[in-house]
Design a protein around this motif. Structure first.
Motif, PDB file in Angstrom:
ATOM      1  N   GLN A  91      -9.649 -52.701   8.077  1.00 17.43           N
ATOM      2  CA  GLN A  91     -10.801 -53.617   8.099  1.00 17.43           C
ATOM      3  C   GLN A  91     -11.802 -53.210   7.017  1.00 17.43           C
ATOM      4  OE1 GLN A  91     -10.954 -56.367   9.714  1.00 17.43           O
ATOM      5  NE2 GLN A  91     -10.801 -56.124  11.903  1.00 17.43           N
ATOM      6  N   ASN A  92     -12.068 -51.927   6.985  1.00 15.78           N
ATOM      7  CA  ASN A  92     -12.959 -51.332   5.990  1.00 15.78           C
ATOM      8  C   ASN A  92     -12.673 -49.837   5.984  1.00 15.78           C
ATOM      9  OD1 ASN A  92     -14.437 -50.135   8.140  1.00 15.78           O
ATOM     10  ND2 ASN A  92     -15.755 -51.927   8.305  1.00 15.78           N
ATOM     11  N   VAL A  93     -13.515 -49.061   5.387  1.00 19.10           N
ATOM     12  CA  VAL A  93     -13.291 -47.618   5.272  1.00 19.10           C
ATOM     13  C   VAL A  93     -13.201 -46.953   6.648  1.00 19.10           C
ATOM     14  CG1 VAL A  93     -14.254 -45.464   4.386  1.00 19.10           C
ATOM     15  CG2 VAL A  93     -14.417 -47.554   3.032  1.00 19.10           C
ATOM     16  N   PHE A  94     -13.911 -47.499   7.642  1.00 19.18           N
ATOM     17  CA  PHE A  94     -14.028 -46.843   8.941  1.00 19.18           C
ATOM     18  C   PHE A  94     -13.149 -47.451  10.036  1.00 19.18           C
ATOM     19  CE2 PHE A  94     -18.149 -46.492   6.758  1.00 19.18           C
ATOM     20  CZ  PHE A  94     -18.164 -45.122   6.567  1.00 19.18           C
ATOM     21  N   ASP A  95     -12.735 -48.675   9.885  1.00 22.52           N
ATOM     22  CA  ASP A  95     -12.049 -49.385  10.968  1.00 22.52           C
ATOM     23  C   ASP A  95     -10.677 -49.890  10.560  1.00 22.52           C
ATOM     24  OD1 ASP A  95     -14.214 -49.243  12.820  1.00 22.52           O
ATOM     25  OD2 ASP A  95     -15.203 -50.886  11.755  1.00 22.52           O
ATOM     26  N   GLU A  96      -9.754 -49.798  11.516  1.00 21.25           N
ATOM     27  CA  GLU A  96      -8.441 -50.382  11.325  1.00 21.25           C
ATOM     28  C   GLU A  96      -8.247 -51.453  12.389  1.00 21.25           C
ATOM     29  OE1 GLU A  96      -4.285 -48.627  12.369  1.00 21.25           O
ATOM     30  OE2 GLU A  96      -4.676 -48.144  10.269  1.00 21.25           O
ATOM     31  N   GLY A  97      -7.706 -52.583  11.979  1.00 23.07           N
ATOM     32  CA  GLY A  97      -7.375 -53.635  12.924  1.00 23.07           C
ATOM     33  C   GLY A  97      -5.943 -53.467  13.385  1.00 23.07           C
ATOM     34  N   VAL A  98      -5.700 -53.793  14.650  1.00 24.79           N
ATOM     35  CA  VAL A  98      -4.365 -53.671  15.218  1.00 24.79           C
ATOM     36  C   VAL A  98      -4.140 -54.820  16.194  1.00 24.79           C
ATOM     37  CG1 VAL A  98      -2.818 -52.269  16.646  1.00 24.79           C
ATOM     38  CG2 VAL A  98      -4.368 -51.161  15.044  1.00 24.79           C
ATOM     39  N   VAL A  99      -2.956 -55.415  16.128  1.00 20.62           N
ATOM     40  CA  VAL A  99      -2.508 -56.400  17.104  1.00 20.62           C
ATOM     41  C   VAL A  99      -1.131 -55.954  17.565  1.00 20.62           C
ATOM     42  CG1 VAL A  99      -1.791 -58.792  17.474  1.00 20.62           C
ATOM     43  CG2 VAL A  99      -3.782 -58.309  16.054  1.00 20.62           C
TER      44      VAL A  99
END
Length: 109
Positions: A91-99
């Motif tokens: 998502q950005n440097v700090f967050d990952e998206g997961v489904v």
């Protein structure tokens, strides 16, 4: 800080929507591959590709733009396979998206 997150929310929602689409596509492709022959569902972790206009399992994952998709097949019993599709992206440097989507396919023959 709140303004930045507020501005990024539509982008994050768009990323999640695409992740959901890719996960759903992975489930549908697995169902199509199984419909061709249940024996095509071999335990392991795979990606997807298209060969001659047909989905096939390929490699250990597939990359679509910023998204990585992995399809994990595991035996529940002799006639049932669990299919788990994991799609992840940054998502950005700090967050990952997961489904993650999970389904079961049974050989009724």
């Amino acid at each position: 800080v709140g303004l930045i997150y507020g501005q990024q929310a539509p982008l994050f929602a768009s990323h999640r929507e695409q992740g959901v689409f890719l996960a759903h596509e992975g489930i549908e492709a697995s169902e199509n591959i199984a419909a061709e022959s249940f024996s095509n569902l071999v335990d392991g972790t795979f990606g997807l590709s298209i060969e001659n206009a047909v989905y096939v399992f390929s490699g250990t994952s597939d990359i679509q733009d910023i998204y990585e998709r992995q399809i994990t097949i595991s035996s529940v019993d002799a006639n049932t396979k669990q299919i788990e599709v994991d799609v992840s992206w940054s998502q950005n440097v700090f967050d990952e998206g997961v489904v993650v989507y999970t389904t079961y396919i049974t050989n009724w023959e």
